[in-house]
Design a protein around this motif. Structure first.
Motif, PDB file in Angstrom:
ATOM      1  N   ILE A 279      -4.736   5.207  -3.756  1.00  0.00           N
ATOM      2  CA  ILE A 279      -4.783   4.367  -2.558  1.00  0.00           C
ATOM      3  C   ILE A 279      -6.208   3.941  -2.288  1.00  0.00           C
ATOM      4  O   ILE A 279      -6.474   2.804  -1.957  1.00  0.00           O
TER       5      ILE A 279
ATOM      6  N   ARG B  64      -5.175  -0.500   7.147  1.00  0.00           N
ATOM      7  CA  ARG B  64      -5.324   0.416   6.009  1.00  0.00           C
ATOM      8  C   ARG B  64      -5.497   1.846   6.500  1.00  0.00           C
ATOM      9  O   ARG B  64      -4.842   2.774   6.024  1.00  0.00           O
TER      10      ARG B  64
ATOM     11  N   LEU C 271      -6.810   1.166  -4.409  1.00  0.00           N
ATOM     12  CA  LEU C 271      -6.004   0.017  -3.998  1.00  0.00           C
ATOM     13  C   LEU C 271      -6.579  -0.662  -2.768  1.00  0.00           C
ATOM     14  O   LEU C 271      -6.693  -1.875  -2.710  1.00  0.00           O
ATOM     15  N   VAL C 272      -6.958   0.127  -1.785  1.00  0.00           N
ATOM     16  CA  VAL C 272      -7.350  -0.453  -0.509  1.00  0.00           C
ATOM     17  C   VAL C 272      -8.839  -0.569  -0.297  1.00  0.00           C
ATOM     18  O   VAL C 272      -9.262  -1.232   0.626  1.00  0.00           O
TER      19      VAL C 272
ATOM     20  N   MET D 108       0.811  -1.209   0.000  1.00  0.00           N
ATOM     21  CA  MET D 108       0.000   0.000   0.000  1.00  0.00           C
ATOM     22  C   MET D 108       0.850   1.267   0.000  1.00  0.00           C
ATOM     23  O   MET D 108       0.575   2.217  -0.729  1.00  0.00           O
TER      24      MET D 108
END
Length: 190
Positions: free
Chosen positions: A100, A80, A103-104, A39
């Motif tokens: 991000i 996260r 992504l998360v 991450m």
């Protein structure tokens, strides 16, 4: 010794039992670090975020509710969020914040990591139930990639014995893992 469930460890951590925190840390350190490193793309930041997660757990910040989902999902979400907080504090994200989010925010990725960890734990537990000879054969054949012949020579036992021990070990692992999956399916129904 029976392996403690994540929720049992969490409960013990809430009661300030240091050994429970250490056990949970040992269980999730590697996978959480991998997740955080992917991450942040920054080793130091990933380590700091990982440390933040366990400090929050110890201090009782954020409360896990078993009725709202799996403990691992909650733990990954908390990780996260810790990483995002640290990235924002640094104000120099290695990955743009809008990326991000992509992504998360994928629950699938978190779920896959959590399930991978669970499967890994189940396999390790199943292997630990094998006899020491069978464990050694599985270790050499599957984890070190040795041939039957090499194992036979190295362990100074007949080739047929090597094959037999591996076959019996696989049969036992299959039964154990099948039983675990059936218990999991039954648990999911309730």
């Amino acid at each position: 010794m029976e392996k403690s469930s994540d929720f049992m460890l969490y409960t013990r951590i809430q009661q300030k039992e240091k050994a429970a925190l250490e056990q949970l840390y040992d269980r999730y350190e590697k996978i959480l670090f991998s997740f955080l490193y992917k991450m942040t793309e920054d080793r130091d930041l990933a380590e700091e975020a990982l440390q933040e997660v366990f400090i929050k757990l110890w201090r009782g910040k954020g409360e896990y509710d078993e009725s709202k989902g799996k403990f691992t999902s909650w733990l990954f979400t908390m990780s996260r969020n810790s990483a995002i907080d640290l990235i924002r504090k640094q104000k120099k994200p290695s990955v743009p914040l809008d990326e991000i989010g992509d992504l998360v925010s994928s629950e699938t990725a978190v779920e896959e990591l959590a399930e991978w960890q669970e499967q890994k734990d189940q396999i390790q537990e199943a292997v630990s139930e094998l006899s020491s000879e069978q464990q050694k054969m599985i270790q050499l054949f599957y984890f070190k990639g040795m041939t039957h012949e090499t194992i036979s020579t190295m362990c100074n036992i007949p080739l047929g014995t090597v094959k037999s021990r591996i076959r019996l070990a696989l049969s036992k692992l299959k039964k154990t893992l099948h039983g675990v999956q059936e218990r999991g399916a039954i648990d999911d129904e309730y």
